[in-house]
Write an enzyme that holds these catalytic residues in place. Structure first.
Site, PDB file in Angstrom:
ATOM      1  CG  ASP A   1      -0.351  -0.014   2.521  1.00  0.00           C
ATOM      2  OD1 ASP A   1       0.886  -0.142   2.598  1.00  0.00           O
ATOM      3  OD2 ASP A   1      -1.083   0.099   3.527  1.00  0.00           O
ATOM      4  CB  SER A   2       4.562   1.701  -0.225  1.00  0.00           C
ATOM      5  OG  SER A   2       4.740   0.607  -1.108  1.00  0.00           O
TER       6      SER A   2
ATOM      7  CD  GLU B   1       7.919   0.010   7.240  1.00  0.00           C
ATOM      8  OE1 GLU B   1       6.995  -0.745   6.876  1.00  0.00           O
ATOM      9  OE2 GLU B   1       8.002   1.198   6.874  1.00  0.00           O
TER      10      GLU B   1
END
Ligand code: KIV
Length: 257
Positions: A42-43, A176
């Site tokens: 979804d970046s 992340e």
């Protein structure tokens, strides 16, 4: 668990796992050859649409981009991010995950979070939907993008969450911007592969946003390494085309009917 997912898990402790993002067929078909996992992240909200966060990405956007990516991915595992507000409870998550899988034919979905989403993850897995977890910086709910795991309390929560995700049955998890020694500890502790982004060499694999890798996206983050400058190549090609057209050097007879 299906064979493709099992083979992916078996890579842990054998070979490094390679993962990149793709939002369209052309990029997907190039990177597929070199990847174990292609992520429709979804970046794409920030990279392609200049949204200030991934929160604005919709299910329909993810589905349309994923349909394009599907045409380019032949060998890698294809994973699609569930966007913000599409998995607020088990019922909503199941309905949306089924929609993503049936419309895009992806292999698995990814969602962000630890303890809060464990019941949701269990429901998806019970319904035979392979799930990838995501811990550390969680862009869909983050208030800041500082790396995670500096403080003892935060480390304990992330380590606990990694075990909860594993117990819930995720086949892999993204870490992340997790502090290096914590990423190492998680990678040693859990039996499924950890895929790091800004989380050190100790993870079982690495993921990068392809637009960052090739120099199309301009973010300056510590975890980004630019491997080529596609912007320059596109610029040079467009400039050459412009000059040729202005000088009537293009199209020649060869390119005309
Ligand atoms: O959305 C995305 O591209 C991601 C990767 C950065 C892991 O979640």
């Amino acid at each position: 668990m299906n064979k493709k997912i099992l083979n992916f898990i078996k890579k842990k402790n054998k070979s490094k796992i390679i993962s990149l993002t793709a939002y369209s067929k052309n990029i997907a078909s190039i990177i597929d050859k070199h990847c174990d996992l292609v992520l429709v992240g979804d970046s794409l909200g920030s990279v392609l649409y200049s949204f200030s966060s991934t929160k604005k990405v919709t299910l329909d956007m993810m589905i349309e981009h994923s349909k394009s990516v599907r045409m380019g991915v032949k060998k890698s595992l294809m994973v699609v991010d569930m966007p913000h507000n599409t998995y607020r409870n088990s019922k909503e998550a199941l309905s949306n995950a089924k929609k993503i899988i049936s419309k895009t034919k992806c292999d698995a979905i990814k969602l962000e979070g630890g303890k809060k989403v464990i019941q949701i993850i269990k429901t998806l897995i019970k319904n035979k939907i392979p799930v990838m977890g995501h811990l550390g910086v969680l862009p869909q709910s983050a208030t800041n993008f500082k790396f995670k795991g500096k403080e003892t309390a935060e480390r304990k929560i992330i380590l606990r969450d990694s075990k909860l995700l594993e117990d819930a049955g995720v086949f892999s998890m993204v870490l992340e911007c997790v502090e290096s020694s914590l990423a190492k500890e998680i990678t040693k502790t859990v039996k499924v592969p950890t895929i790091g982004i800004g989380a050190s060499v100790h993870c079982d694999g690495q993921v990068l946003v392809t637009d960052d890798l090739i120099g199309l996206n301009k973010i300056k983050a510590r975890f980004v390494k630019r491997y080529s400058n596609i912007e320059k190549q596109i610029n040079d090609a467009a400039l050459k085309f412009k000059k040729d057209v202005i000088r009537s050097k293009f199209p020649t007879k060869k390119h005309s009917y």
